[in-house]
Every structure is written in structure tokens, then in C-alpha cells.
Design a protein around this motif. Structure first.
Motif, mmCIF file in Angstrom:
data_model
loop_
_atom_site.group_PDB
_atom_site.id
_atom_site.type_symbol
_atom_site.label_atom_id
_atom_site.label_comp_id
_atom_site.label_asym_id
_atom_site.label_seq_id
_atom_site.Cartn_x
_atom_site.Cartn_y
_atom_site.Cartn_z
ATOM 1 N N UNK A 57 38.415 47.121 67.602
ATOM 2 C CA UNK A 57 38.784 46.533 69.088
ATOM 3 C C UNK A 57 37.830 46.609 70.092
ATOM 4 N N UNK A 58 38.333 45.452 70.807
ATOM 5 C CA UNK A 58 37.574 44.701 71.692
ATOM 6 C C UNK A 58 36.259 44.588 71.566
ATOM 7 N N UNK A 59 36.254 44.005 69.825
ATOM 8 C CA UNK A 59 35.221 43.574 68.964
ATOM 9 C C UNK A 59 33.626 44.482 69.506
ATOM 10 N N UNK A 60 33.624 45.979 69.672
ATOM 11 C CA UNK A 60 32.982 46.877 70.049
ATOM 12 C C UNK A 60 31.922 46.782 69.221
ATOM 13 N N UNK A 61 32.509 46.765 67.589
ATOM 14 C CA UNK A 61 31.581 46.638 66.309
ATOM 15 C C UNK A 61 30.941 47.980 66.113
ATOM 16 N N UNK A 62 31.405 49.256 66.213
ATOM 17 C CA UNK A 62 30.818 50.240 66.703
ATOM 18 C C UNK A 62 30.667 51.630 65.564
ATOM 19 N N UNK A 63 31.085 50.423 64.825
ATOM 20 C CA UNK A 63 30.399 51.028 63.284
ATOM 21 C C UNK A 63 29.024 51.573 62.722
ATOM 22 N N UNK A 64 28.202 52.365 62.197
ATOM 23 C CA UNK A 64 26.815 52.263 61.498
ATOM 24 C C UNK A 64 27.000 53.255 60.358
ATOM 25 N N UNK A 65 26.254 51.839 59.489
ATOM 26 C CA UNK A 65 25.904 52.542 58.112
ATOM 27 C C UNK A 65 24.485 53.021 57.415
ATOM 28 N N UNK B 52 36.908 34.471 79.680
ATOM 29 C CA UNK B 52 37.454 35.833 78.935
ATOM 30 C C UNK B 52 36.477 37.246 79.085
ATOM 31 N N UNK B 53 34.918 36.695 79.414
ATOM 32 C CA UNK B 53 34.080 37.913 79.349
ATOM 33 C C UNK B 53 34.320 38.559 80.934
ATOM 34 N N UNK B 54 35.276 37.976 82.024
ATOM 35 C CA UNK B 54 34.921 39.148 83.046
ATOM 36 C C UNK B 54 36.423 39.383 82.947
ATOM 37 N N UNK B 55 37.533 39.337 81.966
ATOM 38 C CA UNK B 55 38.551 39.780 81.780
ATOM 39 C C UNK B 55 38.522 41.437 80.161
ATOM 40 N N UNK B 56 37.540 41.281 79.754
ATOM 41 C CA UNK B 56 37.514 42.133 78.506
ATOM 42 C C UNK B 56 36.495 42.836 79.392
ATOM 43 N N UNK B 57 35.220 42.437 79.817
ATOM 44 C CA UNK B 57 34.543 43.928 80.024
ATOM 45 C C UNK B 57 34.935 45.024 81.392
ATOM 46 N N UNK C 22 35.675 49.399 79.833
ATOM 47 C CA UNK C 22 35.530 50.396 80.607
ATOM 48 C C UNK C 22 37.511 51.322 80.698
ATOM 49 N N UNK C 23 37.839 50.959 81.001
ATOM 50 C CA UNK C 23 39.770 51.233 81.583
ATOM 51 C C UNK C 23 40.073 51.566 80.620
ATOM 52 N N UNK C 24 39.196 50.660 79.233
ATOM 53 C CA UNK C 24 40.749 51.447 77.850
ATOM 54 C C UNK C 24 40.198 52.836 77.007
#
Length: 201
Positions: free
Chosen positions: A40-48, A101-106, A110-112
Motif C-alpha cells: 500500500x502506498x508503495x511503502x515497502x515496509x517488509x524487512x527480510x 502525484x507526490x503532493x497528493x500521496x504524501x 500520513x492521513x491513512x
């Protein structure tokens, strides 16, 4: 290997050849393809966490019901997630996108997530699950077998790997050469029991 064949033939294997080791190139290929998994949101929060130290593997096995695949598989991956990745320089996740796109997604990121720990955790588990499936199917395509695992003491494993406070463990993945094939499938539910059209009754 054909994708459908990889899905059909992927099984959870319990007995691995303890003498076999994946090459560094094979490990790199596995991880690089896992990194293409969606988040979601390209956060890439996995850590291996690649557990390479044999002594550490033995310690982990002791808090994982003494399951042999922990020590015998060629590769033990502890799939984790950074719950706070969304607030750690989130602009880097969209650095190649147009400014609009950055101005919309950032702000949307935060809000999500802000003030919503359950959302953070749910999203982390979804993302880790997708990445784990990518790893398992990639392993199968490379001629290897795998075993997703949650039969272990999460808190104790966290201590053994120095898991940061803002991270969670999703699962283990044992990957390697099977010594024997998996048992026959235990029994799949029929399609009409698991597929609902439009809404539940």
C-alpha cells in the motif's frame, strides 16, 4: 516454470537437505523479486532477516517447537515489517513520480496511518503475506521448495534477532532442497463454499 504450475506444485515441505546451500546469486534473485511485491502506498515496509549463523539457527529452533526445517533448510528468512515505515522519509517511496502525484500521496499516507496502530499492523501483515508468496513461488520456479511457518515463540525470536520496537514478525520461510516430497493435500474446500457472489446471505 509456468506460473500456474508453480502455484499447483508449491507445497509446504518439512524435510530439507541440510547439506545443500543456495548460492549468493540465487539468494539475491529471490530477494530482488520479492522486492517487486506490491505494498500500500508503495511503502515497502517488509524487512527480510536472512538467518545465516548456525548457532543462531539452533537457538531459534529451540523456540520453534524444535522443527528441523529451521536449521536444515538452505535459507531461513524471517519476514518482518517496519510498522512506522510510512513516516520514515515517505517522500522516497515516490521520488520518481511527478510532483503532482507526490503532493497528493504524501499527505494521504500520513492521513491513512497516523494514530491508527491496527491499520499499521493489518497493512504490514498483508504486505508480508504477498512478499512471502512471491518468495515461495520464485523458489519453486528455481527448483526449490519452501515452508511458511508461524509455529514459534514470536517474542523470543524477536529477542534473538534484536527486533526493533516498531517492527513485527509476520512469519518464517524455510527454503531449500526437499529430502522427500510433501504429503498429499489434506483436503481443499469446494469452490462454492469459499466464493461468494456480491454479498453473504
Amino acid at each position: 516454470m509456468d506460473t500456474q504450475l508453480a502455484i499447483q506444485s508449491r507445497r509446504a515441505v518439512k524435510q530439507f537437505d541440510p547439506e545443500h546451500r543456495l548460492t549468493e546469486q540465487e539468494i539475491e534473485n529471490l530477494i530482488c523479486l520479492a522486492l517487486l511485491s506490491p505494498t500500500a502506498f508503495n511503502i515497502q515496509h517488509w524487512r527480510f532477516v536472512l538467518v545465516r549463523d548456525p548457532a543462531l539457527r539452533q537457538q531459534i529452533r529451540q523456540v520453534a517447537w524444535n522443527q528441523p526445517q529451521v536449521t536444515d533448510a538452505s535459507l531461513l528468512v524471517i519476514v518482518c515489517a517496519d510498522l512506522k515505515a510510512w513516516q520514515k522519509q515517505p517522500e522516497r517511496y515516490w521520488q520518481n513520480a511527478p510532483q503532482a502525484v507526490q503532493d497528493f500521496l504524501l499527505p494521504a499516507i500520513h492521513n491513512y496511518y497516523d494514530g491508527k496502530p491496527q491499520v499499521e499492523r493489518d497493512e504490514a501483515m498483508r504486505s508480508c503475506g504477498i512478499a512471502a508468496q512471491t518468495l515461495m513461488l520464485t523458489a519453486k520456479d528455481m527448483g526449490y521448495d519452501s515452508c511458511p511457518m508461524d509455529g514459534f515463540d514470536f517474542a523470543e525470536v524477536g529477542k534473538l534477532i534484536n527486533l526493533p520496537q516498531d517492527h513485527v514478525i509476520s512469519m518464517f520461510l524455510a527454503i531449500g532442497k526437499a529430502l522427500q516430497p510433501a504429503q498429499a493435500r489434506g483436503g481443499q474446500l469446494p469452490v462454492n463454499e469459499v466464493v461468494i457472489t456480491d454479498r453473504f446471505a
